[in-house]
Write a protein that holds these residues in place. Structure first.
Motif, PDB file in Angstrom:
ATOM      1  N   SER A  68       0.823  -1.212   0.000  1.00 51.85           N
ATOM      2  CA  SER A  68       0.000   0.000   0.000  1.00 51.85           C
ATOM      3  C   SER A  68       0.854   1.258   0.000  1.00 51.85           C
ATOM      4  CB  SER A  68      -0.929   0.005   1.222  1.00 51.85           C
ATOM      5  OG  SER A  68      -1.811  -1.094   1.189  1.00 51.85           O
ATOM      6  N   ILE A  69       1.891   1.278   0.834  1.00 54.81           N
ATOM      7  CA  ILE A  69       2.726   2.470   0.954  1.00 54.81           C
ATOM      8  C   ILE A  69       3.624   2.641  -0.274  1.00 54.81           C
ATOM      9  CG2 ILE A  69       4.608   3.523   2.282  1.00 54.81           C
ATOM     10  CD1 ILE A  69       3.292   2.399   4.779  1.00 54.81           C
ATOM     11  N   LEU A  70       4.184   1.559  -0.789  1.00 55.03           N
ATOM     12  CA  LEU A  70       5.030   1.656  -1.976  1.00 55.03           C
ATOM     13  C   LEU A  70       4.238   2.117  -3.190  1.00 55.03           C
ATOM     14  CD1 LEU A  70       7.298  -1.513  -1.608  1.00 55.03           C
ATOM     15  CD2 LEU A  70       7.976   0.884  -1.365  1.00 55.03           C
ATOM     16  N   GLU A  71       2.983   1.721  -3.256  1.00 56.83           N
ATOM     17  CA  GLU A  71       2.118   2.171  -4.348  1.00 56.83           C
ATOM     18  C   GLU A  71       1.951   3.691  -4.307  1.00 56.83           C
ATOM     19  OE1 GLU A  71      -2.179   0.953  -6.373  1.00 56.83           O
ATOM     20  OE2 GLU A  71      -1.674   0.260  -4.354  1.00 56.83           O
ATOM     21  N   ILE A  72       1.787   4.246  -3.112  1.00 57.61           N
ATOM     22  CA  ILE A  72       1.676   5.698  -2.939  1.00 57.61           C
ATOM     23  C   ILE A  72       2.984   6.380  -3.315  1.00 57.61           C
ATOM     24  CG2 ILE A  72       1.413   7.530  -1.215  1.00 57.61           C
ATOM     25  CD1 ILE A  72      -0.556   5.644   0.248  1.00 57.61           C
ATOM     26  N   LEU A  73       4.106   5.814  -2.872  1.00 61.80           N
ATOM     27  CA  LEU A  73       5.413   6.403  -3.175  1.00 61.80           C
ATOM     28  C   LEU A  73       5.694   6.396  -4.676  1.00 61.80           C
ATOM     29  CD1 LEU A  73       7.664   4.930  -0.334  1.00 61.80           C
ATOM     30  CD2 LEU A  73       6.414   7.092  -0.370  1.00 61.80           C
ATOM     31  N   ASN A  74       5.304   5.331  -5.350  1.00 60.45           N
ATOM     32  CA  ASN A  74       5.524   5.249  -6.795  1.00 60.45           C
ATOM     33  C   ASN A  74       4.699   6.288  -7.538  1.00 60.45           C
ATOM     34  OD1 ASN A  74       7.352   3.124  -6.587  1.00 60.45           O
ATOM     35  ND2 ASN A  74       5.755   1.558  -6.729  1.00 60.45           N
ATOM     36  N   LEU A  75       3.492   6.529  -7.076  1.00 63.95           N
ATOM     37  CA  LEU A  75       2.649   7.553  -7.703  1.00 63.95           C
ATOM     38  C   LEU A  75       3.227   8.950  -7.483  1.00 63.95           C
ATOM     39  CD1 LEU A  75      -0.940   6.249  -6.839  1.00 63.95           C
ATOM     40  CD2 LEU A  75       0.100   6.382  -9.110  1.00 63.95           C
ATOM     41  N   ILE A  76       3.767   9.185  -6.294  1.00 59.47           N
ATOM     42  CA  ILE A  76       4.378  10.491  -5.998  1.00 59.47           C
ATOM     43  C   ILE A  76       5.607  10.721  -6.868  1.00 59.47           C
ATOM     44  CG2 ILE A  76       5.615  11.810  -4.228  1.00 59.47           C
ATOM     45  CD1 ILE A  76       3.755  10.595  -2.148  1.00 59.47           C
ATOM     46  N   ARG A  77       6.352   9.658  -7.143  1.00 64.31           N
ATOM     47  CA  ARG A  77       7.587   9.775  -7.912  1.00 64.31           C
ATOM     48  C   ARG A  77       7.315  10.151  -9.375  1.00 64.31           C
ATOM     49  NH1 ARG A  77       9.427   5.210  -6.895  1.00 64.31           N
ATOM     50  NH2 ARG A  77      10.963   5.606  -5.278  1.00 64.31           N
ATOM     51  N   GLU A  78       6.142   9.836  -9.874  1.00 68.20           N
ATOM     52  CA  GLU A  78       5.824  10.137 -11.263  1.00 68.20           C
ATOM     53  C   GLU A  78       5.825  11.644 -11.510  1.00 68.20           C
ATOM     54  OE1 GLU A  78       2.202   8.237 -12.276  1.00 68.20           O
ATOM     55  OE2 GLU A  78       2.937   6.213 -11.903  1.00 68.20           O
ATOM     56  N   GLU A  79       6.126  12.028 -12.706  1.00 66.45           N
ATOM     57  CA  GLU A  79       6.244  13.442 -13.040  1.00 66.45           C
ATOM     58  C   GLU A  79       4.916  14.187 -12.937  1.00 66.45           C
ATOM     59  OE1 GLU A  79       8.038  13.853 -16.818  1.00 66.45           O
ATOM     60  OE2 GLU A  79       9.947  12.945 -16.236  1.00 66.45           O
ATOM     61  N   HIS A  81      -7.176  17.544   1.623  1.00 67.68           N
ATOM     62  CA  HIS A  81      -6.425  18.784   1.397  1.00 67.68           C
ATOM     63  C   HIS A  81      -4.908  18.609   1.575  1.00 67.68           C
ATOM     64  CE1 HIS A  81     -10.208  20.846   1.142  1.00 67.68           C
ATOM     65  NE2 HIS A  81     -10.530  20.526   2.380  1.00 67.68           N
ATOM     66  N   LEU A  82      -4.446  17.380   1.693  1.00 70.19           N
ATOM     67  CA  LEU A  82      -3.020  17.145   1.926  1.00 70.19           C
ATOM     68  C   LEU A  82      -2.202  17.375   0.656  1.00 70.19           C
ATOM     69  CD1 LEU A  82      -2.995  13.920   4.154  1.00 70.19           C
ATOM     70  CD2 LEU A  82      -3.086  16.320   4.860  1.00 70.19           C
ATOM     71  N   ASP A  83      -1.074  18.077   0.808  1.00 69.42           N
ATOM     72  CA  ASP A  83      -0.150  18.213  -0.313  1.00 69.42           C
ATOM     73  C   ASP A  83       0.846  17.053  -0.274  1.00 69.42           C
ATOM     74  OD1 ASP A  83       1.639  18.809   1.725  1.00 69.42           O
ATOM     75  OD2 ASP A  83       1.719  20.955   1.283  1.00 69.42           O
ATOM     76  N   THR A  84       1.814  17.073  -1.176  1.00 67.80           N
ATOM     77  CA  THR A  84       2.757  15.956  -1.281  1.00 67.80           C
ATOM     78  C   THR A  84       3.557  15.754   0.000  1.00 67.80           C
ATOM     79  OG1 THR A  84       2.966  16.325  -3.666  1.00 67.80           O
ATOM     80  CG2 THR A  84       4.657  14.994  -2.621  1.00 67.80           C
ATOM     81  N   ASN A  85       4.011  16.849   0.612  1.00 68.33           N
ATOM     82  CA  ASN A  85       4.792  16.732   1.842  1.00 68.33           C
ATOM     83  C   ASN A  85       3.984  16.110   2.971  1.00 68.33           C
ATOM     84  OD1 ASN A  85       7.123  17.854   0.742  1.00 68.33           O
ATOM     85  ND2 ASN A  85       6.556  19.949   1.317  1.00 68.33           N
ATOM     86  N   GLU A  86       2.717  16.519   3.078  1.00 66.18           N
ATOM     87  CA  GLU A  86       1.869  15.980   4.133  1.00 66.18           C
ATOM     88  C   GLU A  86       1.487  14.531   3.861  1.00 66.18           C
ATOM     89  OE1 GLU A  86       0.678  17.330   7.210  1.00 66.18           O
ATOM     90  OE2 GLU A  86       2.503  18.427   6.706  1.00 66.18           O
ATOM     91  N   ILE A  87       1.357  14.178   2.590  1.00 69.61           N
ATOM     92  CA  ILE A  87       1.085  12.780   2.231  1.00 69.61           C
ATOM     93  C   ILE A  87       2.264  11.904   2.627  1.00 69.61           C
ATOM     94  CG2 ILE A  87       0.828  11.188   0.274  1.00 69.61           C
ATOM     95  CD1 ILE A  87      -0.872  13.379  -1.095  1.00 69.61           C
TER      96      ILE A  87
END
Length: 329
Positions: A101-112, A135-141
């Motif tokens: 679950s967490i790696l899936e989120i990290l992979n999506l964040i890494r995308e351009e 309302h969370l931004d990338t840093n808060e996610i």
């Protein structure tokens, strides 16, 4: 064996999970208790005691019955019965599902095109955290991912592992008493009750009180063992003793007797800052800042938390194996 199966296959979606059955019983019991108690706090409190007793008892007895079947068939077909029992036991652990679950989120964040994916990322995050995510931004996610990876490593991996070890330890003396599966399912029952009813609002403040306290009690020892053992699996800027002390000082001020300590020791070992402002159902909650001298969460620091968790799992299993070998000498 159960740990290996959990890492390899996790929770197959096409098979029923014990927690689902626990959830059905809890939901039915909750509705019944609320209809009977209405707004009476004393009756709600008693209803919570009854719900906790029923769900925990049914879970423990179900695990104990499966253990009886395993011990009976073990003598006839040891390999097959051990594999089946280990597969069922692995349902108590959440190592692979949490990592996935967490790696899936990290992979999506890494995308351009992170900005275009932000709503999708928030939706996936909402499945593993209790806070408001809209309302969370990338840093808060990333912070939320780091915190849930830390807390859920204890709740979903190390606490059930601890009770599996305790049940296995019991079996060294008497295999008629509850063993690893029964003890693991007793813990999962208390954890599920807490996740479904353990909210300090409305009727649940009274209905979920007993289940929440039982979950705190059953997680109390495992969280503190994690506090003591995790520093041995990481390279920190300070000594092991100072890491434990700093984690304790930061974590103990949290409202939860366990989650603050769990987050703190992972924060110091992964060298990442945690804590801050969260919103739960629109209500603002300020959590104490943990490891404030370290940088905010990043993709790499969240990955470090996952790697630390895996290392500690292996260390725990090796340590327990050696303890059991020593007992049997």
């Amino acid at each position: 064996m159960a740990f290996i199966l959990d890492l390899l296959i996790g929770d197959p979606k096409n098979l029923p999970h014990p927690v689902q059955f626990m959830g059905v019983v809890i939901s039915f019991s909750k509705g019944l208790a609320e209809r009977i108690a209405k707004e009476n706090k004393s009756k709600l409190y008693i209803g919570g005691i009854i719900i906790t007793f029923i769900v925990v008892s049914l879970s423990g007895i179900s695990g104990w019955i499966i253990e009886r079947l395993f011990l009976f068939f073990e003598t006839k077909n040891p390999i097959l019965s051990t594999l089946i029992f280990a597969f069922i036991l692995s349902s108590s652990l959440a190592s692979r599902s949490l990592n996935k679950s967490i790696l899936e989120i990290l992979n999506l964040i890494r995308e351009e095109n992170t900005r275009d994916n932000l709503s999708n990322i928030r939706e996936k995050l909402s499945l593993i955290v209790g806070r408001d995510v809209q309302h969370l931004d990338t840093n808060e996610i990333l912070r939320a991912s780091a915190e849930t990876a830390s807390e859920n490593s204890v709740d979903g991996i190390f606490a059930p592992l601890f009770w599996i070890f305790i049940g296995t330890f019991f079996w060294q003396f008497n295999q008629s008493i509850p063993g690893p599966l029964a003890m693991a399912w007793i813990f999962k029952a208390s954890s599920t009750i807490d996740s479904m009813l353990g909210y300090k609002e409305g009727k649940l403040k009274w209905l979920g009180f007993t289940g929440a306290k039982l979950d705190d009690l059953m997680t109390w020892i495992p969280s503190r063992i994690v506090l003591i053992t995790l520093p041995f699996c990481c390279n920190t800027r300070q000594s092991i003793f100072k890491t434990i002390k700093a984690s304790w000082n930061d974590g103990i001020v949290d409202a939860s007797p366990n989650s603050g300590i769990s987050e703190a020791i992972f924060a110091y070992c992964a060298e990442v800052r945690m804590g801050g402002v969260n919103y739960y159902k629109g209500k603002k909650k300020i959590k104490p800042i943990i490891a404030k001298s370290y940088p905010i969460a990043s993709i790499n620091s969240v990955k470090r938390i996952l790697n630390l968790s895996l290392r500690l799992q292996l260390a725990w299993i090796l340590g327990f194996f050696l303890i059991i070998k020593f007992i049997n000498l």
